[in-house]
Design a protein around this motif. Structure first.
Motif, PDB file in Angstrom:
ATOM      1  N   VAL A 163       0.844  -1.200   0.000  1.00 59.47           N
ATOM      2  CA  VAL A 163       0.000   0.000   0.000  1.00 59.47           C
ATOM      3  C   VAL A 163       0.876   1.246   0.000  1.00 59.47           C
ATOM      4  N   LEU A 164       1.882   1.225   0.866  1.00 58.03           N
ATOM      5  CA  LEU A 164       2.781   2.376   0.959  1.00 58.03           C
ATOM      6  C   LEU A 164       3.502   2.605  -0.373  1.00 58.03           C
ATOM      7  N   ALA A 165       3.866   1.484  -1.022  1.00 61.99           N
ATOM      8  CA  ALA A 165       4.553   1.612  -2.307  1.00 61.99           C
ATOM      9  C   ALA A 165       3.654   2.291  -3.331  1.00 61.99           C
ATOM     10  N   PHE A 166       2.361   1.920  -3.355  1.00 65.64           N
ATOM     11  CA  PHE A 166       1.437   2.558  -4.297  1.00 65.64           C
ATOM     12  C   PHE A 166       1.291   4.035  -3.978  1.00 65.64           C
ATOM     13  N   VAL A 167       1.163   4.337  -2.686  1.00 63.09           N
ATOM     14  CA  VAL A 167       1.011   5.741  -2.291  1.00 63.09           C
ATOM     15  C   VAL A 167       2.244   6.543  -2.691  1.00 63.09           C
ATOM     16  N   ALA A 168       3.411   5.926  -2.550  1.00 58.89           N
ATOM     17  CA  ALA A 168       4.638   6.642  -2.903  1.00 58.89           C
ATOM     18  C   ALA A 168       4.780   6.795  -4.408  1.00 58.89           C
ATOM     19  N   ILE A 205       2.042  11.697 -10.846  1.00 58.81           N
ATOM     20  CA  ILE A 205       1.435  13.032 -10.989  1.00 58.81           C
ATOM     21  C   ILE A 205       2.484  14.027 -11.456  1.00 58.81           C
ATOM     22  N   MET A 206       3.694  13.895 -10.918  1.00 53.67           N
ATOM     23  CA  MET A 206       4.762  14.814 -11.341  1.00 53.67           C
ATOM     24  C   MET A 206       5.122  14.608 -12.801  1.00 53.67           C
ATOM     25  N   ALA A 207       4.955  13.393 -13.285  1.00 53.61           N
ATOM     26  CA  ALA A 207       5.259  13.125 -14.692  1.00 53.61           C
ATOM     27  C   ALA A 207       4.131  13.587 -15.604  1.00 53.61           C
ATOM     28  N   GLY A 208       3.062  14.124 -15.042  1.00 51.54           N
ATOM     29  CA  GLY A 208       1.988  14.671 -15.866  1.00 51.54           C
ATOM     30  C   GLY A 208       0.813  13.749 -16.021  1.00 51.54           C
ATOM     31  N   ALA A 209       0.849  12.606 -15.347  1.00 49.10           N
ATOM     32  CA  ALA A 209      -0.274  11.678 -15.474  1.00 49.10           C
ATOM     33  C   ALA A 209      -1.118  11.763 -14.217  1.00 49.10           C
ATOM     34  N   GLU A 210      -1.785  12.920 -14.022  1.00 50.46           N
ATOM     35  CA  GLU A 210      -2.450  13.100 -12.730  1.00 50.46           C
ATOM     36  C   GLU A 210      -3.646  12.164 -12.577  1.00 50.46           C
ATOM     37  N   PHE A 211      -4.328  11.888 -13.710  1.00 49.51           N
ATOM     38  CA  PHE A 211      -5.481  10.987 -13.615  1.00 49.51           C
ATOM     39  C   PHE A 211      -5.038   9.601 -13.164  1.00 49.51           C
ATOM     40  N   LEU A 212      -3.971   9.094 -13.813  1.00 52.41           N
ATOM     41  CA  LEU A 212      -3.499   7.756 -13.459  1.00 52.41           C
ATOM     42  C   LEU A 212      -2.997   7.713 -12.028  1.00 52.41           C
ATOM     43  N   GLY A 213      -2.360   8.797 -11.596  1.00 46.83           N
ATOM     44  CA  GLY A 213      -1.866   8.848 -10.224  1.00 46.83           C
ATOM     45  C   GLY A 213      -3.001   8.748  -9.229  1.00 46.83           C
ATOM     46  N   LEU A 214      -4.092   9.474  -9.521  1.00 42.67           N
ATOM     47  CA  LEU A 214      -5.238   9.421  -8.604  1.00 42.67           C
ATOM     48  C   LEU A 214      -5.891   8.043  -8.631  1.00 42.67           C
ATOM     49  N   VAL A 215      -6.010   7.497  -9.848  1.00 40.14           N
ATOM     50  CA  VAL A 215      -6.636   6.177  -9.960  1.00 40.14           C
ATOM     51  C   VAL A 215      -5.819   5.129  -9.207  1.00 40.14           C
ATOM     52  N   LEU A 216      -4.523   5.304  -9.246  1.00 36.83           N
ATOM     53  CA  LEU A 216      -3.663   4.367  -8.520  1.00 36.83           C
ATOM     54  C   LEU A 216      -4.024   4.358  -7.040  1.00 36.83           C
ATOM     55  N   VAL A 217      -4.235   5.561  -6.493  1.00 35.36           N
ATOM     56  CA  VAL A 217      -4.587   5.634  -5.074  1.00 35.36           C
ATOM     57  C   VAL A 217      -6.004   5.116  -4.844  1.00 35.36           C
ATOM     58  N   PHE A 218      -6.949   5.590  -5.678  1.00 36.56           N
ATOM     59  CA  PHE A 218      -8.353   5.210  -5.458  1.00 36.56           C
ATOM     60  C   PHE A 218      -8.542   3.710  -5.616  1.00 36.56           C
ATOM     61  N   TYR A 253      -6.229   1.075  -6.476  1.00 39.93           N
ATOM     62  CA  TYR A 253      -5.332   0.076  -5.887  1.00 39.93           C
ATOM     63  C   TYR A 253      -5.318   0.146  -4.371  1.00 39.93           C
ATOM     64  N   VAL A 254      -5.079   1.351  -3.846  1.00 33.73           N
ATOM     65  CA  VAL A 254      -5.017   1.466  -2.393  1.00 33.73           C
ATOM     66  C   VAL A 254      -6.404   1.307  -1.797  1.00 33.73           C
ATOM     67  N   GLY A 255      -7.371   1.980  -2.405  1.00 35.05           N
ATOM     68  CA  GLY A 255      -8.706   1.999  -1.824  1.00 35.05           C
ATOM     69  C   GLY A 255      -9.436   0.682  -1.931  1.00 35.05           C
ATOM     70  N   ALA A 256      -9.336   0.047  -3.090  1.00 32.22           N
ATOM     71  CA  ALA A 256     -10.155  -1.141  -3.292  1.00 32.22           C
ATOM     72  C   ALA A 256      -9.335  -2.426  -3.287  1.00 32.22           C
ATOM     73  N   VAL A 257      -8.381  -2.511  -4.197  1.00 35.02           N
ATOM     74  CA  VAL A 257      -7.697  -3.789  -4.399  1.00 35.02           C
ATOM     75  C   VAL A 257      -6.922  -4.210  -3.161  1.00 35.02           C
ATOM     76  N   MET A 258      -6.126  -3.266  -2.620  1.00 33.82           N
ATOM     77  CA  MET A 258      -5.282  -3.655  -1.503  1.00 33.82           C
ATOM     78  C   MET A 258      -6.083  -3.906  -0.231  1.00 33.82           C
ATOM     79  N   THR A 259      -7.211  -3.197  -0.112  1.00 38.80           N
ATOM     80  CA  THR A 259      -8.038  -3.430   1.063  1.00 38.80           C
ATOM     81  C   THR A 259      -8.580  -4.852   1.044  1.00 38.80           C
ATOM     82  N   LEU A 260      -9.085  -5.244  -0.116  1.00 41.23           N
ATOM     83  CA  LEU A 260      -9.569  -6.622  -0.259  1.00 41.23           C
ATOM     84  C   LEU A 260      -8.448  -7.617   0.026  1.00 41.23           C
ATOM     85  N   PHE A 261      -7.312  -7.282  -0.502  1.00 42.59           N
ATOM     86  CA  PHE A 261      -6.137  -8.139  -0.364  1.00 42.59           C
ATOM     87  C   PHE A 261      -5.808  -8.320   1.121  1.00 42.59           C
TER      88      PHE A 261
END
Lengths: 479, 199
Positions: B35-40, B46-59, B61-69
């Protein structure tokens, strides 16, 4: 990009499969039939139709679709035709085996169709992203199919190994793709090739670095040494019909992409692959043939023999001339027919009771079912490369290509180890004909199984006596 | 300057948590470090300009997938995994392979290929919407891989069900209508018996 009626006709093999598989999921969910007779029949018809559509596309001109990401040529249509037929054979051979061992035939049919879809997409893919997704679509159902025999610890172990090694290979491929994209700024194979022509040789190093990773991942799928470690365990642990599928369909698909990736896309770079291919092919031929000699389990033996056969295919590619490409393609086409037949035969023999996988189980097959024994004889002769069968012409083509390319040393090595290989194929024949059976129960087959295995075995003989038709096809497509 | 500080901060965090995912022996710790790795990783994207993908990664992966995991890992009640045997035995071989690959990579991926001088950053137009561009690409240029990925997801579901489903199980529930409609002779059986002792 416009989606027109032509898009649909060109993609008919794919969308037939995708459409039928969605229907099939409903059938399997609602059908109470334990044998899922309807679902298996529908799946078989769909595969047959797909094969037919691909067959009719063979005479058409090249089509580039989805903004250059998808390529339909006579070559891809032919390979799709072959793949569909192989998977159809795998489905029908496995039907009774799967039912009799308490695995679900419905899931089996669905997973076969999905895997076939992945293979078709892989054969036609002209962009690295389609290639990657198709490869995953091909592999994922196979992992699940290996694990289908849930009460067998060996099958679970095989599935686990296959899955972990497959994931590793996918990682390799993805990393390679990222490097290729970094080096050329494109995912399209043609654009990558163009970009490469214009870059300085010193800047090609990243490209080569990335390509090595992709080639390693593909070599894993083909089961070429030194990426072969999974093959014996997986073939051994998988249910027999699944082993037949793993040994045939994916090889055609991976070979098709290999051909496009190394030869079509990157003209003038083949000499870069030269050393890589030499190491892989010689290692495969030596390791495969030598280790197969000491195997008493027929499935493991066939796994090592498949490694050796893939080594031969790579040797033919190495020759880097039209004769070589033609020989490689001829070899792959004939090899998948042979290996499908050999594993299918084990499936049919096991059906009669206990699992047939060691040499002891084949003892006296001639007494139990002379026709099956004759088919196995033909298949083994063909794998060994004995003249009246097609295996001889396949090997001859490869050697011919090598001699033409002035690589006589490699040709000599190949012949020497082919002779070593003949030992274990002939040993199977000796066991079948000259040793008395411990189990005298005759083997009875359904009419469709008998017809299929007869076609499969006699095809090897027919192509061996009249190889000209297939050879000219190969020449037309790749020569 | 500040960008570089942020970058190196999160990159170091990413590497640290990545190592801990593999190294920690408690599976729950591993999952949490993932989880920490995804957050990091998200700020780097986002800094590379992919802000949508960065947010989706948090929402996602961290929010859904890893919680289930995490749920699954906790439900399995895994203890600390003992250190696998043969670690020392295979270590030299592993080190050789790692050494070879790292040398290869350092030779190939040097700054002359992948620096800012070679790949000047893309000039982004002013009202540029990352999400919109992604959507357009997915449904035009990458339609085919998108559809294939859809098929891939169905395969994942079918495989999981096929492996886990062991046939319908008869549940022990009461059927009131059957209970009411029961007849006497289905429950009670009258048996004529001889008397035990003849008196």
């Amino acid at each position: 990009m416009k989606v027109t009626a032509a898009t649909f006709t060109n993609l008919s093999p794919e969308w037939i499969l995708l459409g039928v598989v969605t229907l099939l999921m409903l059938i399997v969910a609602f059908s109470k039939d334990k044998k899922q007779y309807l679902a298996v029949t529908v799946a078989a018809i769909a595969l047959g139709f797909s094969a037919m559509c691909a067959f009719y596309h063979m005479n058409e001109t090249n089509q580039v679709m989805f903004m250059g990401q998808y390529l339909i040529t006579p070559l891809t249509s032919f390979l799709k035709f072959l793949t569909c037929l192989l998977m159809l054979a795998g489905l029908l051979y496995g039907r009774d085996f799967i039912t009799s061992r308490n695995m679900q035939p419905g899931e089996y049919a669905i997973l076969i169709l999905f895997s076939t879809l992945g293979m078709l997409a892989l054969i036609s893919s002209n962009s690295l992203i389609v290639f990657y997704v198709a490869l995953e679509l091909l592999s994922l159902p196979l992992y699940a199919m290996v694990a289908m025999e849930r009460n067998s610890g060996r099958a679970s172990e095989a599935a686990m190994k296959y899955f972990v090694m497959g994931a590793l290979a996918s990682g390799f491929i993805l990393y390679g793709i990222s490097m290729l994209y970094g080096a050329t700024g494109s995912l399209n194979l043609n654009e990558i090739a163009q970009q490469l022509q214009t870059t300085a040789v010193s800047h090609r190093v990243i490209f080569i670095f990335g390509a090595v990773f992709v080639v390693a991942g593909l070599a894993f799928k083909l089961g070429v040494a030194p990426f072969h470690m999974w093959a014996p365990d997986v073939y051994h642990g998988a249910p027999n019909p699944v082993a037949a599928i793993i040994a045939s369909g994916p090889k055609v698909a991976a070979f098709a992409f290999f051909l496009r990736f190394l030869l079509d896309g990157h003209n003038g770079l083949v000499h870069q692959w030269h050393d890589l291919l030499i190491v892989m092919s010689v290692l495969s031929i030596v390791l495969g043939n030598v280790i197969a000699v000491v195997q008493t389990n027929v499935k493991r033996m066939l796994a090592y023999s498949s490694i050796a056969h893939m080594g031969f295919v790579f040797l033919a590619l190495l020759a880097d001339n039209p004769i070589g490409y033609r020989a490689a393609m001829f070899y792959v086409v004939t090899y998948v027919v042979m290996s499908m037949g050999a594993f299918a035969l084990l499936t049919l023999v096991s059906k009669a009771g206990a699992e047939a996988e060691t040499l002891n189980d084949l003892k006296g097959l001639n007494e139990r079912n002379p026709w099956l024994a004759l088919m196995m004889l033909l298949l083994m002769f063909s794998m060994a490369g004995v003249p009246p069968t097609v295996g001889f012409f396949a090997k001859l083509g490869v050697l011919n290509a090598l001699v033409h390319a002035n690589m006589t040393t490699l040709a000599v090595v190949a012949v020497l180890f082919a002779v070593v290989g003949a030992y274990y194929y002939l040993r199977v024949i000796r066991t079948m004909y000259f040793e008395s059976a411990s189990n005298h129960k005759p083997i009875c087959l359904n009419w469709d199984e008998r017809a299929l295995i007869s076609i499969n075995g006699l095809m090897v003989l027919y192509l061996g006596i009249f190889p000209a038709g297939l050879m000219s096809l190969c020449q037309q497509f790749v020569g | 300057m500040i960008q570089q500080v942020i970058f190196y901060l999160f990159a170091a965090l990413l590497i640290f948590s990545g190592v801990r995912v593999v190294a920690s022996r408690n599976p729950v710790h591993s999952a949490l470090f993932l989880v920490l790795a995804f957050v990091a990783a998200a700020p780097l994207w986002i800094m590379a300009g992919a802000e949508f993908l960065g947010l989706v990664l948090v929402f996602v992966y961290v929010g859904a997938v890893m919680t289930l995991f995490l749920f699954v890992v906790m439900m399995l009640n895994l203890d600390e995994v003992p250190r696998s045997k043969g670690f020392v035995r295979y270590l030299p071989f592993g080190l050789i392979i790692v050494g070879l690959i790292v040398t290869l990579m350092l030779n190939v991926i040097d700054p002359s290929h992948f620096s800012l001088h070679v790949n000047a950053g893309m000039i982004v137009p002013q009202h540029h919407s990352n999400t919109k561009e992604l959507g357009l690409m997915l449904f035009t240029q990458y339609l085919l891989p998108f559809e294939l990925a859809g098929a891939l997801l169905i395969v994942a579901i079918i495989s999981a069900i096929g492996l886990a489903f062991r046939g319908p199980r008869a549940r022990k529930v009461q059927d009131p209508s059957a209970q009411i409609a029961v007849k006497r002779n289905e429950r009670v059986r009258l048996v004529n018996m001889e008397a035990e002792k003849k008196s």
